[in-house]
Design a protein around this motif. Sequence first.
Motif, PDB file in Angstrom:
ATOM      1  N   ALA A 118       0.830  -1.201   0.000  1.00  0.00           N
ATOM      2  CA  ALA A 118       0.000   0.000   0.000  1.00  0.00           C
ATOM      3  C   ALA A 118       0.867   1.253   0.000  1.00  0.00           C
ATOM      4  N   MET A 119       1.902   1.261   0.820  1.00  0.00           N
ATOM      5  CA  MET A 119       2.811   2.406   0.871  1.00  0.00           C
ATOM      6  C   MET A 119       3.545   2.588  -0.451  1.00  0.00           C
ATOM      7  N   ALA A 120       3.932   1.486  -1.082  1.00  0.00           N
ATOM      8  CA  ALA A 120       4.627   1.575  -2.375  1.00  0.00           C
ATOM      9  C   ALA A 120       3.715   2.241  -3.407  1.00  0.00           C
ATOM     10  N   PHE A 121       2.441   1.861  -3.429  1.00  0.00           N
ATOM     11  CA  PHE A 121       1.491   2.492  -4.345  1.00  0.00           C
ATOM     12  C   PHE A 121       1.280   3.966  -4.001  1.00  0.00           C
ATOM     13  N   LEU A 122       1.036   4.263  -2.737  1.00  0.00           N
ATOM     14  CA  LEU A 122       0.777   5.650  -2.348  1.00  0.00           C
ATOM     15  C   LEU A 122       1.962   6.556  -2.663  1.00  0.00           C
ATOM     16  N   ASN A 123       3.169   6.077  -2.412  1.00  0.00           N
ATOM     17  CA  ASN A 123       4.349   6.888  -2.724  1.00  0.00           C
ATOM     18  C   ASN A 123       4.497   7.106  -4.227  1.00  0.00           C
ATOM     19  N   LEU A 124       4.165   6.087  -5.030  1.00  0.00           N
ATOM     20  CA  LEU A 124       4.169   6.257  -6.484  1.00  0.00           C
ATOM     21  C   LEU A 124       3.157   7.322  -6.890  1.00  0.00           C
TER      22      LEU A 124
END
Length: 142
Positions: A118-124
Amino acid sequence: RVAIDGSVVRAQEHGIHFSPAEEELKGGIEALLQQATPAAMPDASALAQRLRADEKGVTALLNALQSLGTVIALEGGLVAHRSMVDSVREDLRGHLRAHGDVTVAAFRDLIGSNRKCAMAFLNLFDREGTTERHGDTRVLRR
C-alpha cells in the motif's frame, strides 16, 4: 532523425528488440505480473525464482519492460504490471472523490493489500502527482 520520448532522446529507428529466448522469458514475466495481486507483488528475485531464470536476465527484461511502459517499478524493488497500477489508481480516485481523503490503513483495506505494498502504491501516486500527502492522509492533487 531523432525521436523524443519524455526525457529520452534516441535515434528514430532505435527500438527495443528481444531474442526468441528473451521473448519467452518476457511472456512469463508479463503473465506472472498480470496474475499478481496488490497484496503479492513480486520483485526481480521472486520472478526469477518462479520462472527458474537468471535474476540478472529477469532484471534486464524488467528494465526493458519499464522503458516500454508495460511494467512499473515501485519502491522496495516491487514491480507491477501497468494494468494493475491503473486499476489501483482508479480505485483510489473513486475513494477520494467519495470520501475526500484516505489513510494508509483504509487504502490497504481498499485494495486488499498489506502495508508495504500500500505504501509503495501511495508513494508512487504522490510522486506522479495523482495524490498529495497531508499529515497521515492522502488527498487528490488538483
